[in-house]
Design a protein around this motif. Structure first.
Motif, PDB file in Angstrom:
ATOM      1  N   GLY A   1      -6.868 -14.491  32.940  1.00  0.00           N
ATOM      2  CA  GLY A   1      -7.694 -13.390  32.443  1.00  0.00           C
ATOM      3  C   GLY A   1      -9.032 -13.296  33.126  1.00  0.00           C
ATOM      4  N   SER A   2     -10.088 -13.394  32.312  1.00  0.00           N
ATOM      5  CA  SER A   2     -11.420 -13.137  32.862  1.00  0.00           C
ATOM      6  C   SER A   2     -11.818 -14.155  33.924  1.00  0.00           C
ATOM      7  CB  SER A   2     -12.452 -13.123  31.741  1.00  0.00           C
ATOM      8  OG  SER A   2     -12.486 -14.389  31.124  1.00  0.00           O
ATOM      9  N   GLY A   3     -11.333 -15.369  33.791  1.00  0.00           N
ATOM     10  CA  GLY A   3     -11.601 -16.353  34.842  1.00  0.00           C
ATOM     11  C   GLY A   3     -13.041 -16.828  34.888  1.00  0.00           C
ATOM     12  N   SER A   4     -13.715 -16.804  33.742  1.00  0.00           N
ATOM     13  CA  SER A   4     -15.128 -17.209  33.790  1.00  0.00           C
ATOM     14  C   SER A   4     -15.270 -18.706  34.082  1.00  0.00           C
ATOM     15  CB  SER A   4     -15.851 -16.829  32.496  1.00  0.00           C
ATOM     16  OG  SER A   4     -15.436 -17.640  31.430  1.00  0.00           O
ATOM     17  N   ASN A   5     -14.318 -19.523  33.634  1.00  0.00           N
ATOM     18  CA  ASN A   5     -14.378 -20.945  33.989  1.00  0.00           C
ATOM     19  C   ASN A   5     -14.163 -21.142  35.483  1.00  0.00           C
ATOM     20  OD1 ASN A   5     -14.805 -22.940  31.740  1.00  0.00           O
ATOM     21  ND2 ASN A   5     -13.304 -21.596  30.774  1.00  0.00           N
ATOM     22  N   MET A   6     -13.199 -20.403  36.035  1.00  0.00           N
ATOM     23  CA  MET A   6     -12.960 -20.475  37.486  1.00  0.00           C
ATOM     24  C   MET A   6     -14.229 -20.076  38.241  1.00  0.00           C
ATOM     25  SD  MET A   6     -12.443 -18.105  40.101  1.00  0.00           S
ATOM     26  CE  MET A   6     -11.843 -16.658  39.239  1.00  0.00           C
TER      27      MET A   6
ATOM     28  N   ALA B   1      -7.453 -22.963  34.196  1.00  0.00           N
ATOM     29  CA  ALA B   1      -8.725 -22.419  33.705  1.00  0.00           C
ATOM     30  C   ALA B   1      -8.430 -21.128  32.949  1.00  0.00           C
ATOM     31  CB  ALA B   1      -9.685 -22.169  34.871  1.00  0.00           C
ATOM     32  N   GLY B   2      -8.119 -21.293  31.649  1.00  0.00           N
ATOM     33  CA  GLY B   2      -7.722 -20.124  30.871  1.00  0.00           C
ATOM     34  C   GLY B   2      -6.361 -19.614  31.306  1.00  0.00           C
ATOM     35  N   PHE B   3      -5.479 -20.539  31.698  1.00  0.00           N
ATOM     36  CA  PHE B   3      -4.119 -20.174  32.118  1.00  0.00           C
ATOM     37  C   PHE B   3      -3.231 -20.222  30.884  1.00  0.00           C
ATOM     38  CE2 PHE B   3       0.054 -21.176  34.112  1.00  0.00           C
ATOM     39  CZ  PHE B   3       0.148 -20.025  34.881  1.00  0.00           C
TER      40      PHE B   3
ATOM     41  N   ASN C   1      -6.886 -29.445  32.491  1.00  0.00           N
ATOM     42  CA  ASN C   1      -6.965 -28.280  31.606  1.00  0.00           C
ATOM     43  C   ASN C   1      -8.289 -28.330  30.855  1.00  0.00           C
ATOM     44  OD1 ASN C   1      -6.022 -25.946  30.194  1.00  0.00           O
ATOM     45  ND2 ASN C   1      -5.536 -27.243  28.432  1.00  0.00           N
ATOM     46  N   ILE C   2      -8.757 -27.152  30.443  1.00  0.00           N
ATOM     47  CA  ILE C   2      -9.881 -27.108  29.506  1.00  0.00           C
ATOM     48  C   ILE C   2      -9.393 -26.441  28.233  1.00  0.00           C
ATOM     49  CG2 ILE C   2     -10.844 -24.893  30.333  1.00  0.00           C
ATOM     50  CD1 ILE C   2     -13.651 -26.407  29.874  1.00  0.00           C
ATOM     51  N   HIS C   3      -9.780 -27.033  27.103  1.00  0.00           N
ATOM     52  CA  HIS C   3      -9.348 -26.490  25.812  1.00  0.00           C
ATOM     53  C   HIS C   3     -10.589 -26.304  24.947  1.00  0.00           C
ATOM     54  CE1 HIS C   3      -6.648 -25.610  22.536  1.00  0.00           C
ATOM     55  NE2 HIS C   3      -7.362 -26.413  21.776  1.00  0.00           N
ATOM     56  N   PRO C   4     -10.692 -25.150  24.271  1.00  0.00           N
ATOM     57  CA  PRO C   4     -11.926 -24.881  23.521  1.00  0.00           C
ATOM     58  C   PRO C   4     -11.950 -25.504  22.129  1.00  0.00           C
ATOM     59  CG  PRO C   4     -10.527 -22.954  23.483  1.00  0.00           C
ATOM     60  CD  PRO C   4      -9.803 -23.995  24.294  1.00  0.00           C
ATOM     61  N   SER C   5     -11.739 -26.809  22.073  1.00  0.00           N
ATOM     62  CA  SER C   5     -11.955 -27.556  20.829  1.00  0.00           C
ATOM     63  C   SER C   5     -12.254 -28.994  21.207  1.00  0.00           C
ATOM     64  CB  SER C   5     -10.719 -27.518  19.917  1.00  0.00           C
ATOM     65  OG  SER C   5      -9.762 -28.473  20.335  1.00  0.00           O
TER      66      SER C   5
ATOM     67  N   GLN D   1     -20.695 -23.909  27.286  1.00  0.00           N
ATOM     68  CA  GLN D   1     -20.558 -25.354  27.547  1.00  0.00           C
ATOM     69  C   GLN D   1     -19.354 -25.647  28.441  1.00  0.00           C
ATOM     70  OE1 GLN D   1     -22.860 -27.693  26.632  1.00  0.00           O
ATOM     71  NE2 GLN D   1     -23.954 -25.809  26.125  1.00  0.00           N
ATOM     72  N   GLU D   2     -18.275 -24.877  28.271  1.00  0.00           N
ATOM     73  CA  GLU D   2     -17.107 -25.050  29.150  1.00  0.00           C
ATOM     74  C   GLU D   2     -17.537 -24.911  30.601  1.00  0.00           C
ATOM     75  OE1 GLU D   2     -13.508 -22.868  28.111  1.00  0.00           O
ATOM     76  OE2 GLU D   2     -14.232 -22.624  26.076  1.00  0.00           O
ATOM     77  N   HIS D   3     -18.425 -23.924  30.832  1.00  0.00           N
ATOM     78  CA  HIS D   3     -18.858 -23.639  32.211  1.00  0.00           C
ATOM     79  C   HIS D   3     -19.649 -24.793  32.817  1.00  0.00           C
ATOM     80  CE1 HIS D   3     -18.507 -19.064  31.250  1.00  0.00           C
ATOM     81  NE2 HIS D   3     -17.341 -19.678  31.339  1.00  0.00           N
TER      82      HIS D   3
END
Ligand code: GRF
Length: 208
Positions: free
Chosen positions: A25-30, A106-108, A126-130, A192-194
């Protein structure tokens, strides 16, 4: 003469550590990973480079950013495959074209087959939002609010065949504030993920 040429002239093979990033999607982490690498140079200093960004959706906004940055992009559309195995096989072929040392989710938003996970074992993040192991899966922010948690956060982890599990590399904690909605909390966690995703990658690279 460049370092690569000098070392090639001495008969030494210099291998780049290629990083392939998967988005949906938006790919902001990428984008945060790319910007951090450009700003701080942790990729070049470790002989690494962000070689490609691959999406399962052609309309992923992150693809536009990647192309603007001169990064190779590819689309592997999951809807063109009848099974997860068939999709993962095409995805693996697209990834392996870049001979990656590291594959970064990254948001895959696809569940990967055990065979795919095994193929990239030890080099799949992977990154997970928790704050794993709390709240694996979807709707993490709402679930944390509903549970009355006072803090939430994000986790960067090595991928294993169990969804949102695996050795933890980095975590960040944010407060859950009175009146928070899932959207407000998601935005606070995302900032914070970023920060933690580029840091985790930079710290892992020397071990690859
Ligand atoms: C992030 O919150 C990530 O942790 C989750 O999905 C979101 C993707 O955001 N898996 P982006 O595509 O990196 O902007």
């Amino acid at each position: 003469m460049s370092r690569g040429r000098r070392e090639a002239a001495r008969g030494k093979v210099v291998e780049m550590k290629n990083i392939v990033i998967l988005i949906s999607g938006s790919g902001s982490n990428m984008a945060a990973i790319v910007r951090s690498a450009r700003r701080e140079g942790w990729d070049k200093s470790q002989g690494a480079r962000i070689a490609a960004v691959i999406s399962n959706r052609a309309d992923a906004a992150g693809l536009v950013f990647a192309r603007e940055q001169g990064i190779a992009t590819a689309v592997v559309d999951h809807k063109r495959h009848a099974t997860r195995e068939a999709f993962d096989a095409e995805l693996a072929a697209a990834i392996d074209a870049h001979q990656p040392s590291l594959v970064v989710l990254a948001g895959f938003m696809r569940i990967l087959t055990p065979g795919f996970v095994q193929r990239y074992q030890g080099r799949l993040l992977n990154i997970h939002p928790s704050l794993l192991p709390a709240f694996p899966g979807l709707h993490t922010h709402q679930r944390a609010i509903d549970a009355g948690c006072k803090v939430a956060g994000a986790t960067v982890h090595q991928v294993t065949s169990e969804l949102d599990h695996g050795p933890i590399l980095e975590q960040a904690v944010v407060p859950i504030l009175p009146g928070d909605t899932a959207e407000k909390l998601a935005a606070r966690v995302l900032t914070q993920e970023h920060l933690i995703y580029p840091r985790a990658i930079a710290q892992l690279l020397p071990r690859l």
